[in-house]
Design an enzyme around this catalytic site. Structure first.
Site, PDB file in Angstrom:
ATOM      1  N   SER A 141       0.850  -1.185   0.000  1.00  0.00           N
ATOM      2  CA  SER A 141       0.000   0.000   0.000  1.00  0.00           C
ATOM      3  C   SER A 141       0.894   1.247   0.000  1.00  0.00           C
ATOM      4  O   SER A 141       1.722   1.394  -0.893  1.00  0.00           O
ATOM      5  CB  SER A 141      -0.954  -0.044   1.198  1.00  0.00           C
ATOM      6  OG  SER A 141      -2.020   0.857   1.034  1.00  0.00           O
ATOM      7  N   ARG A 210     -11.952   7.117   8.624  1.00  0.00           N
ATOM      8  CA  ARG A 210     -11.609   5.703   8.701  1.00  0.00           C
ATOM      9  C   ARG A 210     -12.741   4.825   8.184  1.00  0.00           C
ATOM     10  O   ARG A 210     -12.489   3.790   7.541  1.00  0.00           O
ATOM     11  CB  ARG A 210     -11.275   5.326  10.147  1.00  0.00           C
ATOM     12  CG  ARG A 210     -10.815   3.887  10.330  1.00  0.00           C
ATOM     13  CD  ARG A 210      -9.535   3.607   9.582  1.00  0.00           C
ATOM     14  NE  ARG A 210      -8.906   2.385  10.052  1.00  0.00           N
ATOM     15  CZ  ARG A 210      -7.687   1.981   9.687  1.00  0.00           C
ATOM     16  NH1 ARG A 210      -6.993   2.712   8.849  1.00  0.00           N
ATOM     17  NH2 ARG A 210      -7.176   0.874  10.164  1.00  0.00           N
ATOM     18  N   ASP A 308      -8.956  -6.480  -4.709  1.00  0.00           N
ATOM     19  CA  ASP A 308      -8.604  -5.161  -4.182  1.00  0.00           C
ATOM     20  C   ASP A 308      -9.440  -4.076  -4.859  1.00  0.00           C
ATOM     21  O   ASP A 308      -9.421  -3.921  -6.081  1.00  0.00           O
ATOM     22  CB  ASP A 308      -7.109  -4.900  -4.416  1.00  0.00           C
ATOM     23  CG  ASP A 308      -6.558  -3.757  -3.585  1.00  0.00           C
ATOM     24  OD1 ASP A 308      -7.337  -2.874  -3.171  1.00  0.00           O
ATOM     25  OD2 ASP A 308      -5.330  -3.734  -3.369  1.00  0.00           O
ATOM     26  N   HIS A 338      -8.070  -5.377  -0.283  1.00  0.00           N
ATOM     27  CA  HIS A 338      -6.766  -4.732  -0.162  1.00  0.00           C
ATOM     28  C   HIS A 338      -5.973  -5.231   1.048  1.00  0.00           C
ATOM     29  O   HIS A 338      -4.759  -5.455   0.959  1.00  0.00           O
ATOM     30  CB  HIS A 338      -6.967  -3.215  -0.071  1.00  0.00           C
ATOM     31  CG  HIS A 338      -5.703  -2.423   0.036  1.00  0.00           C
ATOM     32  ND1 HIS A 338      -4.793  -2.330  -1.004  1.00  0.00           N
ATOM     33  CD2 HIS A 338      -5.185  -1.689   1.055  1.00  0.00           C
ATOM     34  CE1 HIS A 338      -3.780  -1.556  -0.633  1.00  0.00           C
ATOM     35  NE2 HIS A 338      -3.989  -1.172   0.607  1.00  0.00           N
ATOM     36  N   ASP A 339      -6.637  -5.399   2.171  1.00  0.00           N
ATOM     37  CA  ASP A 339      -5.951  -5.809   3.402  1.00  0.00           C
ATOM     38  C   ASP A 339      -5.436  -7.237   3.366  1.00  0.00           C
ATOM     39  O   ASP A 339      -4.820  -7.698   4.340  1.00  0.00           O
ATOM     40  CB  ASP A 339      -6.885  -5.668   4.607  1.00  0.00           C
ATOM     41  CG  ASP A 339      -6.878  -4.261   5.188  1.00  0.00           C
ATOM     42  OD1 ASP A 339      -6.085  -3.429   4.725  1.00  0.00           O
ATOM     43  OD2 ASP A 339      -7.682  -4.000   6.107  1.00  0.00           O
TER      44      ASP A 339
END
Length: 380
Positions: A141, A210, A308, A338-339
């Site tokens: 990232s 967030r 992602d 993505h994580d």
């Protein structure tokens, strides 16, 4: 000959190193900069693995990549000296908006920084320590963006690089979604233009940012399978009037993620580091993306995630097609999104073990005993 007479911090101990004054890419001055770092494994001159953290990560890579760093693990601290810094602009030891300037936090006086600035500061940090060679830089990232910049700014220092879940430049969509997060913080009345440190914390703005970000970090399939249209236990989001305390389960989950971040991260650093991602473009000043990628001489593995949303896999394919010295491209297959590079420990273990193997002299690529031609894609 690489010197082994480098005095490093005790293993796992957060330590700050002053690197002096710093001029950003945009010509702003930071009078005095500290870079915080941690290390694991013994330094033997040419055995450094430099790990780059993601946006809200830090230098404690042995915690956030605990399945991958340690004796006998993919990043084997019996063989390698693993070093991770906290990025310039961060809030975990390195100089950032919450740091002191003339007796007060920088706040709005802290300049915008770019990914290149973060790498330049890290290079200065290594210079101060006396480290002149890094075996490999590895990052995902925002850390992947830093890794790419390392390969172009200081290729003579690296033997290899592993770029994970990132693009060669910020897309318009990424700038848009990241700017929405910045706006959520800046619209919090407690933000005070960034000068909130003597007053109340803009927790609501950071939590909202967030919540937006987390939806890009996770896969659509994973979120839907976990929560669907279920109500949060004891709440009814289908009542006659909409109420903030009557939520769908997914809203409760996102509220939790937002609140959790406010307990450990500074809103000023979140804005600063997110803006650095908006400015990410390895083609700037280098003749464009493809020319910049083609100029890369550092053997580089590229890793992406098939689900992602934030950095879609086609962006890693673009890097791999144009990179001047591609080792391989690997695809994580996961509903997580993505994580996945942070949570799919088994897959990342195999990818990083193969990366380390390929980065050694006269290496051949192997996955579970099956050899692949260098540059081929393989799916874990």
């Amino acid at each position: 000959m690489v010197s082994t007479h480098v005095l490093l911090a005790d293993k796992g101990v957060l330590t700050t190193i002053p690197i002096g004054s710093f001029t950003t890419e945009a010509r702003a001055e930071i009078a005095s900069v500290d870079i915080a770092y941690q290390r694991w494994g013994e330094f033997r001159g040419s055995n450094v693995l430099l790990i780059e953290h993601a946006l809200t990560g830090d230098s404690d890579v042995a915690t956030w990549w605990c399945d991958l760093v340690g004796p006998g693990k993919a990043l084997d601290t019996d063989s390698w000296c693993v070093i991770a810094t906290n990025a310039l602009g961060g809030c975990n030891g390195s100089t950032g908006p919450s740091s002191d300037l003339d007796g007060k936090p920088y706040g709005s006086r802290f300049p915008a920084v770019s990914i290149r600035d973060q790498v330049e500061a890290e290079k200065r940090f290594l210079d101060v320590l006396g480290i002149t060679e890094v075996h490999a830089v590895i990052g995902g990232s925002m850390g992947g963006a830093r890794t790419l910049e390392w390969t172009l700014l200081y290729p003579e220092m690296l033997q290899a690089a592993c770029v994970i879940a990132v693009s060669a430049r910020a897309s318009a969509w990424q700038i848009g979604i990241q700017s929405a997060q910045i706006s959520a913080i800046e619209r919090d009345p407690l933000w005070q233009g960034g000068d909130y440190y003597d007053g109340e914390y803009p927790a609501e703005g950071l939590a909202a940012a967030r919540r937006i970000a987390h939806l890009t970090y996770r896969g659509e399939m994973e979120i839907d399978e976990r929560f669907g249209t279920s109500a949060q236990a004891g709440e009814n989001p289908l009542g006659p009037y909409r109420k903030l305390d009557q939520r769908f389960a997914v809203n409760s989950y996102l509220d939790y993620q937002g609140a959790k971040l406010t307990q450990r991260f500074d809103a000023g650093s979140y804005v600063t580091l997110t803006e650095s991602l908006n400015r990410h473009d390895i083609g700037r000043g280098r003749g464009g993306l493809n020319k910049a990628l083609a100029s890369s001489e550092v053997p580089t593995m590229v890793v992406g995630v098939d689900t992602d949303i934030l950095y879609p896999y086609h962006q890693q394919e673009h890097i791999s097609r144009n990179l001047g010295n591609l080792l391989a491209i690997a695809k994580l297959s996961s509903p997580v999104g993505h994580d996945a590079f942070l949570v799919e420990g088994r897959q990342m273990d195999r990818i990083l073990r193969n990366f380390i193997q390929q980065s050694l002299p006269n290496a051949t690529e192997s996955v579970d005993g099956v050899e692949y031609r260098l540059g081929d894609e393989y799916i874990i």
